[in-house]
Design an enzyme around this catalytic site. Structure first.
Site, PDB file in Angstrom:
ATOM      1  CB  CYS A  86     -14.183   1.406  -0.483  1.00  0.00           C
ATOM      2  SG  CYS A  86     -13.498   2.977  -0.343  1.00  0.00           S
TER       3      CYS A  86
ATOM      4  CD  GLN B 203     -13.073  -1.677  -0.980  1.00  0.00           C
ATOM      5  OE1 GLN B 203     -12.326  -1.522  -0.317  1.00  0.00           O
ATOM      6  NE2 GLN B 203     -14.446  -1.949  -1.174  1.00  0.00           N
TER       7      GLN B 203
ATOM      8  NE  ARG C 114     -10.728  -4.954   0.283  1.00  0.00           N
ATOM      9  CZ  ARG C 114      -9.841  -4.247   0.577  1.00  0.00           C
ATOM     10  NH1 ARG C 114     -10.504  -2.933   1.338  1.00  0.00           N
ATOM     11  NH2 ARG C 114      -8.476  -4.278   0.416  1.00  0.00           N
TER      12      ARG C 114
ATOM     13  CG  ASP D  56     -13.586   6.518  -1.554  1.00  0.00           C
ATOM     14  OD1 ASP D  56     -13.500   6.368  -0.194  1.00  0.00           O
ATOM     15  OD2 ASP D  56     -12.359   6.419  -2.104  1.00  0.00           O
TER      16      ASP D  56
ATOM     17  CG  HIS E 245      -8.558   0.236  -3.177  1.00  0.00           C
ATOM     18  ND1 HIS E 245      -7.621  -0.870  -2.786  1.00  0.00           N
ATOM     19  CD2 HIS E 245      -8.956   0.598  -2.098  1.00  0.00           C
ATOM     20  CE1 HIS E 245      -7.787  -1.080  -1.446  1.00  0.00           C
ATOM     21  NE2 HIS E 245      -8.848  -0.292  -1.168  1.00  0.00           N
TER      22      HIS E 245
ATOM     23  NE  ARG F  31      -3.809   0.427   1.721  1.00  0.00           N
ATOM     24  CZ  ARG F  31      -5.082   0.924   2.329  1.00  0.00           C
ATOM     25  NH1 ARG F  31      -5.364   1.452   3.291  1.00  0.00           N
ATOM     26  NH2 ARG F  31      -6.175   0.303   1.505  1.00  0.00           N
TER      27      ARG F  31
HETATM   28  N1   CP Z   1     -11.491   0.218   2.005  1.00  0.00           N
HETATM   29  C1   CP Z   1     -10.034   0.063   2.555  1.00  0.00           C
HETATM   30  O1   CP Z   1      -9.035  -0.141   1.789  1.00  0.00           O
HETATM   31  O2   CP Z   1     -10.142   0.140   3.955  1.00  0.00           O
HETATM   32  P1   CP Z   1      -8.744   0.208   4.650  1.00  0.00           P
HETATM   33  O3   CP Z   1      -7.832   1.627   4.336  1.00  0.00           O
HETATM   34  O4   CP Z   1      -9.160   0.238   6.120  1.00  0.00           O
HETATM   35  O5   CP Z   1      -7.664  -0.729   4.472  1.00  0.00           O
HETATM   36  N1  NVA Z   2      -9.897   6.715  -1.909  1.00  0.00           N
HETATM   37  C1  NVA Z   2      -9.309   6.285  -0.328  1.00  0.00           C
HETATM   38  C2  NVA Z   2      -9.791   4.814  -0.163  1.00  0.00           C
HETATM   39  C3  NVA Z   2      -9.507   4.459   1.211  1.00  0.00           C
HETATM   40  C4  NVA Z   2      -9.652   3.047   1.329  1.00  0.00           C
HETATM   41  C5  NVA Z   2      -7.861   6.621  -0.364  1.00  0.00           C
HETATM   42  O1  NVA Z   2      -7.111   6.608  -1.215  1.00  0.00           O
HETATM   43  O2  NVA Z   2      -7.801   7.090   0.799  1.00  0.00           O
END
Ligand code: CP
Ligand code: NVA
Length: 313
Positions: free
Chosen positions: A269, A138, A297, A230, A135, A108
């Site tokens: 998400c 997701q 997930r 989101d 992502h 990540r």
């Molecule tokens: N939706 C998602 O990726 O959640 P987190 O940021 O908690 O991993």
């Molecule tokens: N768009 C958001 C998604 C979090 C799961 C971010 O990147 O923070």
């Protein structure tokens, strides 16, 4: 060839279809088992997943850890702040070192190029656990949730409301692979990257499905089967009052949900900011499928991991 899951296109339509089928099957097969009990066949016994986090996470971190446990393997976490990555060790060197210790790497990161660099230098599968650009994990969970709600993906209309961000890019990518429409209700100045739309619309040529950007939120949700939003401010983005103001007309309200199909479902998400991108009456209302989406997930990660190890697809 090492199987990396950098975006949905890494697996392609057939690969993602196999991942979805496996996620649905395995979820159904282990109802009522204690969460930490491995699946009977323990297909990843002895395997270890390294999870590299440059950004916060609840769902991705816990679902990948539990996925490895349920598949008979295990996972460990490297936070950028407490590993040498945070002190400037290169991604390439980290990739080579982790490949000697672990069987797969989930990343990540703030910068999609770092994910690609990890994949270029790792000799084990690398998985995108969210970047600034996309992502995909997701969206596998989201597609599973849509299917479980009784809807078929081809021909579906998905309405997105809010920021043209990483999650939307992966939804647009899924639309091209599974032949559904996306109407992205996004204020001017916050559009998704055009290349994602172009690529999917090229794949959708000859079908009735299409990816469009709409300035009118009511047009975006009109006739939608799925309404998705989101956060307006993603991780790594500055909190900007001007952006919040521009997003306000795209807040998912009961009135907007009423303009979608009567049986439309709502997805997010998470984490959510109630009364910003969505009102409480919708996110906690009868059309919301967010808790199943979050649980999925786990089931999606298991299938993605199995795909990376060449066990499916
Ligand atoms: N939706 C998602 O990726 O959640 P987190 O940021 O908690 O991993
Ligand atoms: N768009 C958001 C998604 C979090 C799961 C971010 O990147 O923070």
């Amino acid at each position: 060839m090492t199987r990396h899951f950098l975006d949905l296109s890494s697996a392609g339509a057939d690969g993602v279809a196999a991942i979805l089928a496996d996620a649905l099957d395995r979820k159904a097969a282990r109802t009522d088992l204690p969460k930490g009990q491995p699946d009977a066949d323990a297909p990843l016994a002895g395997r270890v997943l390294a999870m590299v986090f440059e950004k916060s996470s609840t769902r991705t971190r816990v679902s990948f850890d539990m996925a490895m446990r349920q598949l008979g393997g295990s996972a460990l976490v490297l936070d950028a702040g407490t590993s040498q990555l945070g002190r400037g060790e290169t991604v390439a060197d980290t990739a080579r070192v982790l490949s000697g210790f672990c069987d797969a790497i989930m990343v990540r990161t703030d910068d999609h190029a770092k994910l690609e660099e990890m994949a270029a230098f790792a000799t084990v599968p690398v998985i995108n656990g969210l970047t600034d650009v996309s992502h995909p994990c997701q969206i596998v969970a989201d597609l599973q949730t849509v299917i479980e709600s009784g809807k078929a993906l081809p021909g579906l209309k998905m309405a997105w409301l809010g920021d043209g961000n990483n999650v939307l890019h992966s939804i647009v990518e899924a639309a091209g692979l599974f032949k559904f429409s996306v109407a992205a209700g996004v204020p001017a100045g916050y559009d998704p990257e055009e290349r994602w739309i172009e690529r999917s619309n090229a794949l959708l040529a000859g079908s009735n499905a299409r990816v469009t950007v709409e300035r009118d939120p009511l047009r975006a949700v009109d006739g939608a089967d799925v309404v998705v939003t989101d956060t307006w401010i993603s991780m790594g983005q500055a909190h900007a009052e001007a952006k919040l103001a521009a997003m306000m007309p795209y807040q998912v309200t009961e009135a907007l949900m009423a303009a979608a199909k009567p049986d439309a479902i709502f997805l997010h998400c998470l984490p959510a900011h109630r009364e910003e991108e969505v009102v409480t009456a919708v996110i906690d209302g009868p059309q919301s499928h967010i808790w199943n989406e979050a649980e999925n997930r786990l089931h999606a990660q298991k299938a993605i991991l199995r795909w990376c190890f060449g066990q499916i697809g």
